[in-house]
Scaffold this motif. Structure first.
Motif, PDB file in Angstrom:
ATOM      1  N   VAL A  69       0.857  -1.182   0.000  1.00 40.73           N
ATOM      2  CA  VAL A  69       0.000   0.000   0.000  1.00 40.73           C
ATOM      3  C   VAL A  69       0.895   1.234   0.000  1.00 40.73           C
ATOM      4  O   VAL A  69       1.890   1.284   0.730  1.00 40.73           O
ATOM      5  N   LYS A  70       0.547   2.200  -0.823  1.00 37.13           N
ATOM      6  CA  LYS A  70       1.356   3.417  -0.929  1.00 37.13           C
ATOM      7  C   LYS A  70       0.465   4.646  -0.853  1.00 37.13           C
ATOM      8  O   LYS A  70      -0.573   4.714  -1.508  1.00 37.13           O
ATOM      9  N   GLY A  71       0.871   5.625  -0.050  1.00 36.69           N
ATOM     10  CA  GLY A  71       0.171   6.900   0.024  1.00 36.69           C
ATOM     11  C   GLY A  71       1.147   8.041  -0.123  1.00 36.69           C
ATOM     12  O   GLY A  71       2.136   8.100   0.629  1.00 36.69           O
ATOM     13  N   ILE A  72       0.905   8.951  -1.086  1.00 35.39           N
ATOM     14  CA  ILE A  72       1.823  10.057  -1.338  1.00 35.39           C
ATOM     15  C   ILE A  72       1.031  11.360  -1.449  1.00 35.39           C
ATOM     16  O   ILE A  72       0.076  11.459  -2.220  1.00 35.39           O
ATOM     17  N   LEU A  89      -7.045   6.736   4.413  1.00 35.93           N
ATOM     18  CA  LEU A  89      -7.330   5.804   3.326  1.00 35.93           C
ATOM     19  C   LEU A  89      -6.476   4.551   3.439  1.00 35.93           C
ATOM     20  O   LEU A  89      -6.940   3.441   3.149  1.00 35.93           O
ATOM     21  N   MET A  90      -5.232   4.713   3.872  1.00 33.30           N
ATOM     22  CA  MET A  90      -4.349   3.553   4.021  1.00 33.30           C
ATOM     23  C   MET A  90      -4.881   2.599   5.080  1.00 33.30           C
ATOM     24  O   MET A  90      -4.865   1.380   4.900  1.00 33.30           O
ATOM     25  N   PHE A 106      -2.552   7.203  -4.316  1.00 31.32           N
ATOM     26  CA  PHE A 106      -2.790   6.090  -3.391  1.00 31.32           C
ATOM     27  C   PHE A 106      -2.824   4.802  -4.191  1.00 31.32           C
ATOM     28  O   PHE A 106      -3.562   4.682  -5.176  1.00 31.32           O
ATOM     29  N   GLU A 107      -2.018   3.834  -3.804  1.00 32.39           N
ATOM     30  CA  GLU A 107      -1.913   2.575  -4.539  1.00 32.39           C
ATOM     31  C   GLU A 107      -2.137   1.386  -3.625  1.00 32.39           C
ATOM     32  O   GLU A 107      -1.748   1.401  -2.456  1.00 32.39           O
ATOM     33  N   MET A 108      -2.744   0.340  -4.181  1.00 29.91           N
ATOM     34  CA  MET A 108      -2.880  -0.951  -3.510  1.00 29.91           C
ATOM     35  C   MET A 108      -2.474  -2.037  -4.495  1.00 29.91           C
ATOM     36  O   MET A 108      -2.973  -2.081  -5.622  1.00 29.91           O
ATOM     37  N   PHE A 167      -4.386  -1.417  -8.001  1.00 29.71           N
ATOM     38  CA  PHE A 167      -5.277  -0.267  -8.059  1.00 29.71           C
ATOM     39  C   PHE A 167      -4.476   0.999  -7.796  1.00 29.71           C
ATOM     40  O   PHE A 167      -3.603   1.025  -6.917  1.00 29.71           O
ATOM     41  N   LEU A 168      -4.806   2.046  -8.531  1.00 30.23           N
ATOM     42  CA  LEU A 168      -4.182   3.353  -8.352  1.00 30.23           C
ATOM     43  C   LEU A 168      -5.270   4.414  -8.299  1.00 30.23           C
ATOM     44  O   LEU A 168      -6.096   4.514  -9.211  1.00 30.23           O
ATOM     45  N   TYR A 169      -5.269   5.168  -7.219  1.00 34.01           N
ATOM     46  CA  TYR A 169      -6.143   6.340  -7.105  1.00 34.01           C
ATOM     47  C   TYR A 169      -5.253   7.558  -7.223  1.00 34.01           C
ATOM     48  O   TYR A 169      -4.365   7.787  -6.407  1.00 34.01           O
ATOM     49  N   TYR A 170      -5.471   8.344  -8.266  1.00 37.90           N
ATOM     50  CA  TYR A 170      -4.598   9.498  -8.506  1.00 37.90           C
ATOM     51  C   TYR A 170      -5.398  10.645  -9.123  1.00 37.90           C
ATOM     52  O   TYR A 170      -6.149  10.441 -10.081  1.00 37.90           O
ATOM     53  N   ASN A 171      -5.226  11.800  -8.537  1.00 40.85           N
ATOM     54  CA  ASN A 171      -5.830  13.019  -9.074  1.00 40.85           C
ATOM     55  C   ASN A 171      -7.346  12.865  -9.263  1.00 40.85           C
ATOM     56  O   ASN A 171      -7.918  13.334 -10.250  1.00 40.85           O
ATOM     57  N   GLY A 172      -7.971  12.180  -8.298  1.00 44.68           N
ATOM     58  CA  GLY A 172      -9.419  12.066  -8.309  1.00 44.68           C
ATOM     59  C   GLY A 172      -9.988  11.008  -9.224  1.00 44.68           C
ATOM     60  O   GLY A 172     -11.173  11.039  -9.567  1.00 44.68           O
TER      61      GLY A 172
END
Length: 323
Positions: A144-147, A184-185, A242-244, A251-256
């Protein structure tokens, strides 16, 4: 009709007001701010009562719910006083500023009546991601990654005396901005087993007492590993990443927007009340709070808050902190 008093009408109080006026069954009854001109102007705009003293506000039996939109150091006392006065409490992040305050809150008060504003959980992409990952069809969660790379300059910190101070803000980029991404993480990644963190002030030495940058290695109880990086030293406010990574899916959540293995599967709305990079979930979160939707209470963010405090403890001590 639920009568609400918004307490603190600085940056985020107006966001609450705009959202509340569109919720059936909710009435903005009062605005409370210790700056008389601020309270009077807001009260005039929304056609409601003005208070300049929080204790006087709590004496008004017509008020059912208070929205705490004040600086961090006021949250604990304001929450506990409101609960003791029999009010419902809606509170901006962080619920409290210190781990010891959190302990007292959970040990001595009915936290089911405290509703935190962790609005990014209601973003359509995050709702979709929770739905997909909850099915658990992709094998074990591996990473899991959060930036967070945002910008806060000297002008921002000088805009209010409490900002950038340990005594009144309690920390910097983590507690004030990036706690939403940390949430979110924890919300999607699971309970945290341990954290190993460091923090520093790269960009505002001599201006602030708190960190502008914090990073952490996270071990989850389910065996996944994570990294978290947040800074206010970037020259722009860019979209959260945010990545999982599961065994069989990423999965990648980026820029909405949410992507799965590179394919767009969901996007958030392109408009928001307040700053777009805050996310656009305030209206949904508040509507849920009052209309029987998926209500978030303090217990739902308990793990996030204790993880945040553990990160600060680790960064200060240089040790890995077990939760």
């Amino acid at each position: 009709m639920i009568n609400v008093c918004i307490v603190g009408f600085g940056a985020v109080g107006p966001v609450h007001a705009i959202a509340l006026k569109n919720i059936d069954g909710v009435n903005i009854y009062a605005i409370c701010d210790n700056k008389k001109e601020v309270a009077d102007k807001a009260a005039s705009e929304y056609g409601c009562k003005a208070f300049y003293d929080y204790d006087e506000c709590l004496k008004d039996e017509v008020i059912d719910s208070v929205h705490i939109c004040t600086p961090h150091y006021l949250h604990f006392e304001m929450i506990t006083k409101a609960l003791e006065a029999g009010k419902r409490v809606v509170c901006e992040k962080p619920i409290v500023m210190k781990k010891e305050e959190l302990d007292v809150l959970f040990e001595n008060y009915d936290t089911s009546k405290v509703f935190p504003i962790i609005q990014n959980r209601t973003n359509p992409s995050i709702v979709k991601l929770k739905e997909l990952t909850g099915a658990n069809d992709y094998g074990c969660l591996k990473a899991v990654k959060g930036i967070v790379t945002w910008s806060r300059d000297e002008k921002y910190y000088n805009s209010d005396a409490w900002r950038g101070t340990l005594k009144y803000e309690g920390g910097g980029v983590l507690i004030n901005q990036a706690v939403h991404t940390l949430d979110l993480m924890v919300y999607l990644g699971g309970k945290v087993k341990s954290v190993s963190s460091s923090m520093c002030n790269h960009s505002l030495k001599g201006v602030i007492e708190v960190e502008d940058t914090l990073n952490s290695c996270i071990e989850f109880k389910n065996g996944a590993k994570g990294i978290f990086f947040a800074t206010n030293a970037y020259p722009l406010n860019s979209g959260v990443q945010f990545e999982m990574e599961f065994e069989n899916k990423s999965f990648l959540y980026y820029n909405g927007a949410l992507y799965s293995d590179g394919e767009l599967i969901c996007a958030d709305a392109d408009k928001a009340v307040g700053k777009i990079y805050w996310g656009n979930g305030h209206a949904r979160t508040l509507k849920d709070c009052y209309t029987g939707g998926s209500k978030l209470c303090a217990d739902d963010v308990k793990d996030t808050m204790y993880t945040m405090f553990a990160m600060y403890e680790s960064a200060k001590s240089g040790e890995t902190i077990e939760l």
